[in-house]
Each structure stands twice: as structure tokens, then as C-alpha cells.
Design a protein around this motif. Structure first.
Motif, PDB file in Angstrom:
ATOM      1  N   VAL A  30       0.844  -1.197   0.000  1.00  0.00           N
ATOM      2  CA  VAL A  30       0.000   0.000   0.000  1.00  0.00           C
ATOM      3  C   VAL A  30       0.877   1.244   0.000  1.00  0.00           C
ATOM      4  O   VAL A  30       1.851   1.333   0.753  1.00  0.00           O
ATOM      5  N   LYS A  69      -3.465   3.666  -1.014  1.00  0.00           N
ATOM      6  CA  LYS A  69      -3.984   2.968  -2.193  1.00  0.00           C
ATOM      7  C   LYS A  69      -3.131   1.737  -2.466  1.00  0.00           C
ATOM      8  O   LYS A  69      -1.902   1.770  -2.341  1.00  0.00           O
ATOM      9  N   VAL A  70      -3.800   0.672  -2.837  1.00  0.00           N
ATOM     10  CA  VAL A  70      -3.123  -0.592  -3.118  1.00  0.00           C
ATOM     11  C   VAL A  70      -2.320  -0.454  -4.411  1.00  0.00           C
ATOM     12  O   VAL A  70      -2.836   0.008  -5.438  1.00  0.00           O
ATOM     13  N   LEU A 128      -6.407  -4.666   6.143  1.00  0.00           N
ATOM     14  CA  LEU A 128      -6.907  -3.615   5.265  1.00  0.00           C
ATOM     15  C   LEU A 128      -8.417  -3.720   5.147  1.00  0.00           C
ATOM     16  O   LEU A 128      -8.981  -4.815   5.111  1.00  0.00           O
TER      17      LEU A 128
END
Length: 341
Positions: A30, A69-70, A128
């Protein structure tokens, strides 16, 4: 890949360290996007945790409140670009009678283990939770703080008796604001009263039924249950004031962290049959519940936006220092770092 980690090495001093990480693993990578400064981070930054704690835990990357954000997930559970909230608690065991955030073996980021101040954070998928696409990211940055209130209310629901006509919250800071907001949403027919020290802070609590400064509480005010969100040295007077105003067999949910032992009027705790409910940190279930609440009640996010004190764009270590220094002067709300370093 080489990952840059921004660690606090001593009070007010950060250094960059480099860690070699393997992409071909089961962990999700991430990229941090928005990070929020917590009072616990400030105690490390300013060195007020004490010499023993500082020497035992530093060097360490700070921050345990954040979203990102991944950028890589070999399992395919998360699409690249998915915005997620990162869970700082990492359980190392399972106990059917003890939640993950109370297990002594659990690791907690920015408390002896590197937090989210990194170029990339490597987490197990269950650490997550996917966020709604339209959520305000500056509010989502302090989701972890919101889960503290969620967790406390969940424990209250399972341990306190059922009369909840009047609920009191002591503490006019960030946690008191969040707790009273969630209580009003959860119990719309209950009277929610907030007790605090500063009128300018109490003025922000537009959604509660009544507000009182702690030195002007009418003697006949009685509450069924209370939540203490003061912390520090103020915890002692807050808890004892609650004991004075709580109806017999009510519960006190204690959330405020104090570095010092707190004296309580145990005689009246016994005479009134009061239940004390301790609450600390949170776990995955609390993050899921909190995100679901924000989806179901978008106005919660609107109210929480009031807590955004300042947003600092971070591209250098000097920006990190500036964000922490500015946060020390903020009298209301949270400092959020837009992580662009």
C-alpha cells in the motif's frame, strides 16, 4: 525493492532508513496517501514518553492513523488503486475470550513497531478494509481514532444495563466529539450530554442535547451511563465527577489514556454498584463496523470533517517536522498529512 522508512531516532529528529522488501509475498503493498497525527505520536516526537520508553522503542516510524492505495496484491483480493484504511494492530495469536487489541502478544504500529511513515507499507490482507470511493480522504485518514469510539460503544452495549435514557460524555476534544456523535446516531432517542472545559470547543457539539462546562454542572444532573474521554491528569477529576453524577448501577466507559496512576472514589463506586469498562485501541471488526457506519450515514463524515484542523502537504523530512510542530499549536481538530514524499 528498496523501501524508504522515515523513522524518529530521537526527540524531534527523523532519519531515512532503507529496507529491502520482496514483492513476491502474500502481503499487500500500500502506498500511504493521507496520515493523521495522534497525541501518542506527539508524545514520542516531543520526547515526553520518558527516557526509558524512548530508548526502548526508538528508532521507529510514527503514525498509526492512515489510508492509502493498493499498488500490489498478488492474491487479487484488492484491485490496484483501491483506497483502503490500514489497521495498525497486528495480532500474533487468537484467543476466543480476548480480543486482538488486548492480547499482549499483538504488535501495534508506531508503538514499538514501524508505523505508516514509509514509501510503501506491507500488510496482510486482513489488515486492510476497503473504503467507499466517494469518502472524504482527509476524514478517512483518522478512521483509526473513530474505531476507538466504535470499540468502546460496542463494549458498552455488551456490558451495561439497558436503561440508556441519559448518556454523558466527559471530554470536549477529538475523542469526546467522535464518541458523542456516534452515541447520538446509535441512540437517537437518548439524551446525550457533553461535559467539557472549553466553551469554544463545546460550541462545536451541535448534535448533542445539552453541554456543560465542568465547573458549572447543576447538582441535580443524573446520568445513566458515562464515557470518559479526557485522559492525562484530567482523568482523575473527570472520573470522580462522573461517580458523583451517575445513577446507581450505571457504567463508566474509560477511554482516556494517562501516564500516571489515577485515584478514584472507590467507596462510592462500591456504594453505587458502578461498572467500570476499560477500553483501548481496536481490531478489524471495529474498522469494518466504522466503515459501514460511514457508508450508511454520510452525515457522520460531514460532522467529522469539522475535526480537520489543518492539512500539511509532505514532500520532505522538513515538512514532517513542520506538520508535527504545527500540530502542537492546534487547539481543535486533527492534523492530517497529505503524504507525497
Amino acid at each position: 525493492m528498496i523501501n524508504q522508512v522515515y523513522r524518529l531516532v530521537s526527540a524531534r529528529q527523523f532519519e531515512v532508513t532503507y529496507k529491502d522488501k520482496i514483492l513476491q509475498s502474500d502481503q499487500v503493498v500500500v502506498r500511504p496517501e493521507y496520515l493523521s497525527i495522534c497525541a501518542a505520536d506527539q508524545r514520542y516526537y516531543t520526547g515526553t514518553r520518558g527516557k526509558e520508553a524512548m530508548s526502548a522503542k526508538l528508532p521507529m516510524a510514527l503514525i498509526h492513523e492512515g489510508i492509502g492505495k493498493v499498488v500490489f496484491d498478488r492474491s487479487g483480493q484488492f484491485k490496484v488503486g483501491t483506497r483502503v484504511v490500514m489497521i495498525p494492530n497486528t495480532p500474533m495469536a487468537v484467543d476466543e475470550y480476548c480480543a486482538e487489541n488486548y492480547l499482549r502478544s499483538s504488535k501495534f504500529r508506531s508503538s514499538g513497531y514501524d508505523g505508516f511513515m514509509q514509501d510503501y507499507v506491507f500488510l496482510d490482507a486482513d489488515r486492510l478494509v476497503e473504503l467507499p470511493e466517494d469518502i472524504n480522504p482527509e476524514v478517512a485518514a483518522f478512521t483509526e481514532l473513530i474505531t476507538i469510539a466504535t470499540h468502546s460503544i460496542t463494549r458498552f452495549e455488551s456490558k451495561a444495563h439497558g436503561r440508556r435514557d441519559v448518556l454523558g460524555v466527559w471530554g470536549d476534544g477529538n475523542l469526546g466529539y467522535i464518541t458523542s456523535l456516534l452515541l447520538k446516531k446509535k441512540y437517537p432517542n437518548s439524551k446525550i450530554i457533553i461535559f467539557g472545559k472549553n466553551q469554544y470547543k463545546l460550541d462545536h457539539f451541535s448534535f448533542v442535547d445539552e453541554t456543560y462546562q465542568i465547573d458549572e454542572i447543576p447538582k441535580d444532573i443524573t446520568i445513566d451511563h458515562a464515557f470518559e474521554a479526557v485522559g492525562g491528569r484530567g482523568s482523575e477529576s473527570a472520573i470522580n465527577q462522573i461517580i458523583d453524577h451517575i445513577y446507581p448501577e450505571g457504567s463508566i466507559s474509560i477511554m482516556g489514556v494517562s501516564e500516571y496512576p489515577v485515584q478514584m472514589n472507590t467507596r462510592m463506586i462500591l456504594e453505587k454498584g458502578i461498572t467500570l469498562i476499560g477500553s483501548s485501541r481496536s481490531g478489524r471488526a471495529d474498522f469494518i463496523h466504522t466503515v459501514d457506519l460511514m457508508k450508511e450515514y454520510p452525515d457522520i463524515v460531514d460532522y467529522l470533517a469539522t475535526l480537520i484542523g489543518t492539512v500539511q502537504s509532505v514532500t520532505t523530512i522538513n515538512d514532517i517536522i513542520q506538520a508535527f510542530e504545527n500540530d502542537l499549536t492546534v487547539s481543535w481538530g486533527k492534523t492530517v498529512m497529505a503524504w507525497k514524499i
